[in-house]
Write a protein that holds these residues in place. Structure first.
Motif, mmCIF file in Angstrom:
data_model
loop_
_atom_site.group_PDB
_atom_site.id
_atom_site.type_symbol
_atom_site.label_atom_id
_atom_site.label_comp_id
_atom_site.label_asym_id
_atom_site.label_seq_id
_atom_site.Cartn_x
_atom_site.Cartn_y
_atom_site.Cartn_z
ATOM 1 N N ARG A 1 0.753 -1.157 0.042
ATOM 2 C CA ARG A 1 -0.239 -0.007 0.042
ATOM 3 C C ARG A 1 0.856 1.294 0.015
ATOM 4 O O ARG A 1 0.318 2.409 -0.452
ATOM 5 C CB ARG A 1 -1.067 -0.085 1.256
ATOM 6 N N ALA B 1 -2.701 8.537 -16.470
ATOM 7 C CA ALA B 1 -3.432 7.975 -15.078
ATOM 8 C C ALA B 1 -2.218 7.080 -14.132
ATOM 9 O O ALA B 1 -2.190 7.195 -13.138
ATOM 10 C CB ALA B 1 -4.630 7.298 -15.280
ATOM 11 N N ASP C 1 0.452 9.276 -12.537
ATOM 12 C CA ASP C 1 -0.049 9.611 -11.257
ATOM 13 C C ASP C 1 0.054 8.621 -10.067
ATOM 14 O O ASP C 1 0.390 8.764 -8.710
ATOM 15 C CB ASP C 1 -1.524 10.132 -11.381
ATOM 16 N N ASP D 1 2.464 9.059 -6.798
ATOM 17 C CA ASP D 1 1.902 8.636 -5.581
ATOM 18 C C ASP D 1 2.771 7.402 -4.741
ATOM 19 O O ASP D 1 2.684 7.535 -3.348
ATOM 20 C CB ASP D 1 0.344 8.307 -5.410
ATOM 21 N N HIS E 1 -1.509 1.459 -6.026
ATOM 22 C CA HIS E 1 -1.832 2.832 -5.530
ATOM 23 C C HIS E 1 -2.027 2.692 -3.969
ATOM 24 O O HIS E 1 -2.590 1.820 -3.602
ATOM 25 C CB HIS E 1 -3.117 3.664 -6.034
ATOM 26 N N THR F 1 -3.684 4.191 -1.951
ATOM 27 C CA THR F 1 -5.063 4.120 -1.316
ATOM 28 C C THR F 1 -6.030 2.773 -1.640
ATOM 29 O O THR F 1 -7.330 2.549 -1.695
ATOM 30 C CB THR F 1 -5.912 5.215 -1.905
ATOM 31 N N HIS G 1 -7.008 -1.254 -1.524
ATOM 32 C CA HIS G 1 -7.018 -1.951 -0.350
ATOM 33 C C HIS G 1 -7.058 -3.445 -0.816
ATOM 34 O O HIS G 1 -7.594 -3.823 -1.692
ATOM 35 C CB HIS G 1 -8.433 -1.953 0.215
ATOM 36 N N PRO H 1 -6.141 4.014 -8.079
ATOM 37 C CA PRO H 1 -6.616 4.501 -6.866
ATOM 38 C C PRO H 1 -7.964 3.859 -6.361
ATOM 39 O O PRO H 1 -9.042 3.630 -6.946
ATOM 40 C CB PRO H 1 -6.926 6.229 -6.953
ATOM 41 N N ARG H 2 -8.028 3.623 -4.866
ATOM 42 C CA ARG H 2 -9.367 3.209 -4.337
ATOM 43 C C ARG H 2 -9.885 1.995 -4.574
ATOM 44 O O ARG H 2 -10.960 1.523 -4.181
ATOM 45 C CB ARG H 2 -10.450 4.253 -4.434
ATOM 46 N N ILE I 1 -10.438 -2.134 -4.742
ATOM 47 C CA ILE I 1 -10.302 -3.163 -3.568
ATOM 48 C C ILE I 1 -10.280 -4.617 -4.236
ATOM 49 O O ILE I 1 -10.799 -4.909 -5.089
ATOM 50 C CB ILE I 1 -11.626 -3.183 -2.782
ATOM 51 N N ASN J 1 -9.795 2.382 -10.871
ATOM 52 C CA ASN J 1 -10.307 3.431 -10.025
ATOM 53 C C ASN J 1 -11.760 2.688 -9.248
ATOM 54 O O ASN J 1 -12.721 2.617 -9.942
ATOM 55 C CB ASN J 1 -10.736 4.567 -10.630
ATOM 56 N N GLY J 2 -11.573 2.410 -8.017
ATOM 57 C CA GLY J 2 -12.690 2.382 -7.232
ATOM 58 C C GLY J 2 -13.326 0.993 -7.639
ATOM 59 O O GLY J 2 -14.308 0.433 -6.986
ATOM 60 N N ALA J 3 -12.483 -0.027 -8.428
ATOM 61 C CA ALA J 3 -13.111 -1.308 -8.863
ATOM 62 C C ALA J 3 -12.866 -2.316 -7.576
ATOM 63 O O ALA J 3 -12.090 -2.192 -6.918
ATOM 64 C CB ALA J 3 -12.594 -1.781 -9.961
ATOM 65 N N GLY K 1 -13.296 1.343 -13.945
ATOM 66 C CA GLY K 1 -13.806 2.125 -12.935
ATOM 67 C C GLY K 1 -15.143 1.998 -11.992
ATOM 68 O O GLY K 1 -16.071 1.627 -12.947
#
Lengths: 230, 230, 230
Positions: A11, A35, A38, A42, A112, A114, A116, A131-132, A134, A149-151, A167
């Motif tokens: 992480r 993307a 970025d 990070d 990324h 963020t 998990h 990012p984000r 899981i 992202n966020g998947a 995403g």
């Protein structure tokens, strides 16, 4: 080469399973590469030494803080011939083709900070977790995948090499995706459903039963109505 | 027992409203229990002392770093008879039935550190808020609920006991879910819509008006098409 | 006034582009204002000095830890006439109308610490980026927009002034939204699609082609079925 991720170790930094990578070449100069740059920013362990793109019009330009240093043939020049590469290419078939043509190079795994990552998760080389996103306990993600992202990749699910979970898409528990599958933005796959290789779950659609290879899973399309008279 | 969460206090540790819990029994040995064990890992206040599962074939096995120490009858043995329990069971009806049969035990509230909890939020005992979930200002979540990965519970919404808001599902503001409701992955409920107890909003579906108890809300199903000739 | 966000600088504090703001008036007293007040709580740079709402019944009440000090005319009183304002109003048309009527005031940009902002992103004044939202590399978001919980604005996308991308909605790369657009919860817009001003992508719908101004993009509605006999 698969990398076993356990707990939080992914992480806060990138993991290669072999050594700490500091210099990396980004292959691709489009929106997905931007993307991913970025994500690298990070993670902080990496430095993009240069961008590789075959388009002549981009040579010498500065993208994501790095210079486009040439096309594919440049990869075999002195100093670049052993450097790690990341394929910042959104299209699954193109990414798979280039990955195979570059066999023997090192492809780091990018996660990324963020994101998990559960325990007993494996991530293949060249895969990026955006990012984000899981990835739950016991999931196995292949090589050169995009978990966007966020998947969400549910517990015990399997994602084949070169696949892309877009995403905010969700794979419930026990899902099995073949190679080069695309789950569009907001797409959902129900528990224990298997999707054959080269298949597509289109954006916002729900795969509630298994599908063979090379198939589309599509919900009824949306329609456009005039909102009110002008 | 409802617990009032205010601000960030839930984000770095678990809260029971009574005392700090250090030892906990996980009830269940399946995929949801595995995902919850990762939440406990990240909260860091807890230690899973053992796993309870009625299946004879699992006895003595090691799961999520803990041993399956027995079935339900084991809960009444010396040393275990006062220990806190978490029900790592995804099915709403089963979770409700077992919770009622274990009345009098302590059921902690688990909130992953990456979850965002607004002010004036209440969370009932035995509820888990999974990674990246969001519960906005003034929402009330009942006992033994699952607010799963990336789900959103909008401002002022109410979630009845034993309900499950699945991964990346969204309840807009002022929603009212009855007990034992299931909102499938990616499902949406529009502002101020009320869903009766034991109802289901299926995956990817949108509840745009209220529904009585024991009903399904379903969007038209997706279809499978051959992608191209082989 | 547009503000250029670069890297993480927005993630731990609010940015106004001019100076550090410590006192702010919240305009609006409903659910969206409550959710925004939690963003301000988590940013920690701000203090809500008072709530402005035209409703007589709310005057003097305490909301989100602050007092409703009056209606719109109160904004021109001594001590309040230069204070920064945030419009905590969910409806796009109302927010646009009030923003225009208050020209000359300072409207800060609020970015929740858990939001992910890529490089070369611009955010207009009065815009709020809610928890866990993602705005990718090169995206431009206009003034007085709402990028809500868990929403994704893909690389290079443009969001017009006064638009609202709702919870867990996704704009893929290169999307172009006009002014005062609403993307409902869980709604998706495919790459490079353009949506005209004052249009709506309804909750859970997928815009897979461009649409003119003042149109709805709607997927077929869900239906309600009885689950089983009682």
């Amino acid at each position: 080469m698969h990398i076993q991720a356990t707990g939080n170790v992914y992480r806060a930094k990138a993991v290669t399973g072999i050594k700490t990578v500091t210099d990396i070449l980004m292959f691709g100069a489009g929106g997905h590469a931007a993307a991913v740059s970025d994500v690298i920013r990070d993670i902080e362990d990496f430095n993009i030494s240069g961008v590789i793109d075959d388009s002549p019009s981009l040579q010498g330009k500065c993208l994501f803080g790095s210079t486009v240093i040439g096309g594919r043939q440049q990869l075999y020049m002195n100093g670049l011939d052993t450097m790690a590469i990341f394929l910042g290419i959104g299209d699954n078939l193109t990414r798979a083709r280039i990955a195979r043509s570059l066999g023997g190079r090192e492809f780091p795994v990018l996660v990324h900070p963020t994101a998990h990552i559960g325990t007993n998760v494996s991530l293949g080389e060249g895969t990026v977790v955006m990012p984000r996103a899981i990835i739950e306990n016991g999931a196995r993600v292949g090589a050169h995948c995009i978990i966007n992202n966020g998947a969400v990749v549910g517990h015990g699910s399997v994602v084949g090499d070169y696949s892309h979970v877009s995403g905010n898409a969700v794979l419930a528990g026990g899902v099995n995706l073949g190679e080069r599958c695309l789950i569009g933005i907001g797409g959902c796959v129900l528990p224990n459903v298997a999707i054959g290789q080269d298949s597509i779950v289109s954006a916002g659609s729900v795969a509630n039963r298994s599908a063979p290879e090379r198939h589309y899973i599509m919900s009824p399309g949306s329609r456009i109505f005039r909102r009110f008279e002008k």
